[in-house]
Scaffold this motif. Sequence first.
Motif, PDB file in Angstrom:
ATOM      1  N   ASP A  69       1.057  -1.423  -0.282  1.00  0.00           N
ATOM      2  CA  ASP A  69       0.053   0.282   0.054  1.00  0.00           C
ATOM      3  C   ASP A  69       0.812   1.358  -0.441  1.00  0.00           C
ATOM      4  O   ASP A  69       1.444   1.407   1.162  1.00  0.00           O
ATOM      5  CB  ASP A  69      -1.064  -0.216   1.558  1.00  0.00           C
ATOM      6  N   SER A  70       1.153   1.646  -1.234  1.00  0.00           N
ATOM      7  CA  SER A  70       1.938   2.926  -1.131  1.00  0.00           C
ATOM      8  C   SER A  70       0.836   3.869  -1.291  1.00  0.00           C
ATOM      9  O   SER A  70       2.003   5.313  -1.480  1.00  0.00           O
ATOM     10  CB  SER A  70       3.332   2.365  -2.415  1.00  0.00           C
ATOM     11  N   LYS A  71       0.278   3.965  -1.267  1.00  0.00           N
ATOM     12  CA  LYS A  71      -0.566   5.563  -1.227  1.00  0.00           C
ATOM     13  C   LYS A  71      -1.534   6.074   0.477  1.00  0.00           C
ATOM     14  O   LYS A  71      -1.981   4.830   0.051  1.00  0.00           O
ATOM     15  CB  LYS A  71      -2.266   5.275  -2.195  1.00  0.00           C
ATOM     16  N   GLY A  72      -1.058   7.292   0.574  1.00  0.00           N
ATOM     17  CA  GLY A  72      -1.758   7.290   1.678  1.00  0.00           C
ATOM     18  C   GLY A  72      -2.976   7.594   1.684  1.00  0.00           C
ATOM     19  O   GLY A  72      -3.764   7.637   0.976  1.00  0.00           O
ATOM     20  N   PRO A  73      -3.514   7.831   3.083  1.00  0.00           N
ATOM     21  CA  PRO A  73      -5.279   8.113   2.794  1.00  0.00           C
ATOM     22  C   PRO A  73      -5.663   9.381   2.750  1.00  0.00           C
ATOM     23  O   PRO A  73      -4.916  10.401   2.245  1.00  0.00           O
ATOM     24  CB  PRO A  73      -5.342   7.598   4.637  1.00  0.00           C
ATOM     25  N   PRO A  74      -6.887   9.390   2.322  1.00  0.00           N
ATOM     26  CA  PRO A  74      -7.223  11.563   1.567  1.00  0.00           C
ATOM     27  C   PRO A  74      -7.561  12.083   3.100  1.00  0.00           C
ATOM     28  O   PRO A  74      -6.948  11.529   4.214  1.00  0.00           O
ATOM     29  CB  PRO A  74      -8.512  10.652   1.461  1.00  0.00           C
ATOM     30  N   LYS A  75      -7.672  13.189   3.335  1.00  0.00           N
ATOM     31  CA  LYS A  75      -7.610  14.271   3.577  1.00  0.00           C
ATOM     32  C   LYS A  75      -8.750  14.279   4.189  1.00  0.00           C
ATOM     33  O   LYS A  75      -9.690  13.735   4.647  1.00  0.00           O
ATOM     34  CB  LYS A  75      -7.690  15.559   2.458  1.00  0.00           C
TER      35      LYS A  75
ATOM     36  N   VAL B 226      -6.358   2.874   8.085  1.00  0.00           N
ATOM     37  CA  VAL B 226      -5.801   4.625   9.289  1.00  0.00           C
ATOM     38  C   VAL B 226      -5.320   4.372  10.701  1.00  0.00           C
ATOM     39  O   VAL B 226      -6.307   3.387  11.548  1.00  0.00           O
ATOM     40  CB  VAL B 226      -6.536   5.563   9.304  1.00  0.00           C
ATOM     41  N   ARG B 227      -4.377   3.840  11.170  1.00  0.00           N
ATOM     42  CA  ARG B 227      -3.779   3.909  12.666  1.00  0.00           C
ATOM     43  C   ARG B 227      -3.552   5.216  13.059  1.00  0.00           C
ATOM     44  O   ARG B 227      -2.566   4.735  14.629  1.00  0.00           O
ATOM     45  CB  ARG B 227      -3.105   2.618  12.323  1.00  0.00           C
ATOM     46  N   ARG B 228      -3.121   6.288  12.185  1.00  0.00           N
ATOM     47  CA  ARG B 228      -1.881   7.440  13.421  1.00  0.00           C
ATOM     48  C   ARG B 228      -2.954   8.798  12.868  1.00  0.00           C
ATOM     49  O   ARG B 228      -3.195   8.916  11.941  1.00  0.00           O
ATOM     50  CB  ARG B 228      -0.680   7.245  12.903  1.00  0.00           C
TER      51      ARG B 228
ATOM     52  N   THR C  85      -2.957   0.172  17.697  1.00  0.00           N
ATOM     53  CA  THR C  85      -2.386  -1.497  16.814  1.00  0.00           C
ATOM     54  C   THR C  85      -3.913  -1.996  16.196  1.00  0.00           C
ATOM     55  O   THR C  85      -3.135  -2.748  15.744  1.00  0.00           O
ATOM     56  CB  THR C  85      -2.901  -1.563  18.434  1.00  0.00           C
ATOM     57  N   ALA C  86      -4.273  -1.020  16.031  1.00  0.00           N
ATOM     58  CA  ALA C  86      -5.733  -1.128  15.122  1.00  0.00           C
ATOM     59  C   ALA C  86      -6.222  -0.460  14.482  1.00  0.00           C
ATOM     60  O   ALA C  86      -6.171   0.466  14.629  1.00  0.00           O
ATOM     61  CB  ALA C  86      -6.808  -2.129  15.775  1.00  0.00           C
ATOM     62  N   ASN C  87      -6.801  -0.310  12.578  1.00  0.00           N
ATOM     63  CA  ASN C  87      -7.029   0.217  12.238  1.00  0.00           C
ATOM     64  C   ASN C  87      -8.434   1.349  12.755  1.00  0.00           C
ATOM     65  O   ASN C  87      -9.693   0.269  13.347  1.00  0.00           O
ATOM     66  CB  ASN C  87      -7.564   0.014  10.421  1.00  0.00           C
ATOM     67  N   THR C  88      -8.617   2.746  12.872  1.00  0.00           N
ATOM     68  CA  THR C  88      -9.363   3.823  13.422  1.00  0.00           C
ATOM     69  C   THR C  88      -9.911   4.283  12.489  1.00  0.00           C
ATOM     70  O   THR C  88      -9.666   4.820  12.178  1.00  0.00           O
ATOM     71  CB  THR C  88      -8.637   3.994  14.581  1.00  0.00           C
TER      72      THR C  88
ATOM     73  N   TYR D 193      -2.192   9.048   9.318  1.00  0.00           N
ATOM     74  CA  TYR D 193      -0.834   8.159   8.191  1.00  0.00           C
ATOM     75  C   TYR D 193      -2.358   6.571   8.794  1.00  0.00           C
ATOM     76  O   TYR D 193      -2.720   6.333   9.465  1.00  0.00           O
ATOM     77  CB  TYR D 193       0.280   7.838   9.176  1.00  0.00           C
ATOM     78  N   ASP D 194      -1.992   5.118   7.330  1.00  0.00           N
ATOM     79  CA  ASP D 194      -2.414   4.320   7.501  1.00  0.00           C
ATOM     80  C   ASP D 194      -1.697   3.263   8.353  1.00  0.00           C
ATOM     81  O   ASP D 194      -0.286   3.346   8.627  1.00  0.00           O
ATOM     82  CB  ASP D 194      -2.798   3.505   6.153  1.00  0.00           C
ATOM     83  N   ALA D 195      -2.202   2.141   7.846  1.00  0.00           N
ATOM     84  CA  ALA D 195      -1.682   0.995   8.430  1.00  0.00           C
ATOM     85  C   ALA D 195       0.164   0.701   8.408  1.00  0.00           C
ATOM     86  O   ALA D 195       1.368   0.085   8.390  1.00  0.00           O
ATOM     87  CB  ALA D 195      -1.361   0.025   8.487  1.00  0.00           C
TER      88      ALA D 195
END
Length: 488
Positions: A275-281, A323-325, A341-344, A366-368
């Motif tokens: 997964d090289s693409k970041g999450p959306p705005k 997203v995790r961060r 620690t998990a997707n939130t 930031y994603d996982a």
Amino acid sequence: TSHALGVGYDAYVDNKKARSLFQFDTRSVAGKKILHADFSAYEIWSANCDKRNIELWRTGSISSSTKWSSSLSWSSKVDTVSAAKGHSSSCPDGTVEFDATAAVVYTAKAKSTTTTLGLRASESDPIAWKQFMSPKDSDSTTGRKPVLSITYVSPPTAKPSSVKMSDPNVSCSASSSPATIRDTTPRLTATPTSSDGSKAILRPNFELYAGSSTSPTSLKPSTWTASGTAGTMPTATLGQNTYHFRARTEYKYTYGGTTGYLYGPWSSYCYFKVDSKGPPKPTVTSVNNQYPECAGTTCTSSPETGSVGMTGKFTIGAGATDVRRYLTYLNGIKVEDKTYTANTASHTVTVTPDKRLTNTLRVQTYDAAGNPGETRDYLFNVARATAPVGVWKFDEGTGTTAANAQGPNHHLTVTGGSWAAEARLGKGFTSTASNGYAAAAGPIVDTTGSFAVSSWVRLNSKTQATVMQQRGTKVGGFQLYYSTAYDR
């Protein structure tokens, strides 16, 4: 036996036929890859110097009770050598060598504990009669004993260890929870092993599968290593997909100018997701609309809300499932860096505006895989801090009332204690643990929101003492006091 070992037809002494058998303990090469095997026996007598054929056979096992009449299996002829040694100085005694490779290959593959070899010659031609030195002969030196010399390598029997990714450094993951990475050219690693140790020339082989495909991409590092040394191999550029790979040991050997390869068993599969693409705005919402977002790109035309120092809460929506961060800044200063620690899917952050008018809340997710998303700036307009609802100076010096300097409400009624002619600023009020206090008729501050209280107090001793409090129905709303335990 200690007497000479004969083969062929003895027409000279006993008028007999003879065959000789040699049994070797070869359990150490059971299961090995046999490259070559030599059998040598020391010939001490021949009828003359005319060469005759001697045959080497692979036979069944023998024991001390084996006789000519026994149903011994002469399973396979493996070599024939023409020789005549031990007749005269023209053909002195000496070693006769046979290629026993086929025999040892058979027993090693069968994982037999012994290899039994038989020598025989023509049993009708007296000139073919020969005798070989027994290993128990008193003249049998090391160079004259029957010898089976085997050259072999050990096929890898164990799966390679430490199968994982080395860059990024990610352990092997199961299909139910594949590791998520953003590197599109990860480096795979595995540690090949062989019982031949440092003599082995090894490298790992990898098979990489994309998604549900059953057709792998084969990967092999160009560098060979010794047993126990990890080998690595980068993949080609990978797309956004889930992948799995496995590894095995490849053993390279060279003998007689020929190079061959042996392979060990495959490891279990390791799973990962690229997964090289970041999450959306992300989205930002003020809880209870306490600090609504300014309209437009500035806060010039937006109303002032809340106040400086009044804490507010904002909910950040990820807009993605992985997203995790959550990273939050207020006016350029980091407020919080929260990692789950998990997707939130969302996170609520608490901030306290530190200036009037435009405040900027900047959030980023930031994603996982650690890919950063686009930043989101949330502008909100903050009102000036509200004036105090109560200020009591205790400058009266007499009477039973301490007036609120901020207005006609919340005057304090003084009970007990005494007035002080001098305090930090003007006059003051003195009380003791058992006598003297000042109280309002009812609650003064709304403790459900942000508030602040302060007081100037001079302690006569370091005993537990309450300076200010607001009582509630069951518990107090707040208490400002000196603690002996904390000394403050």
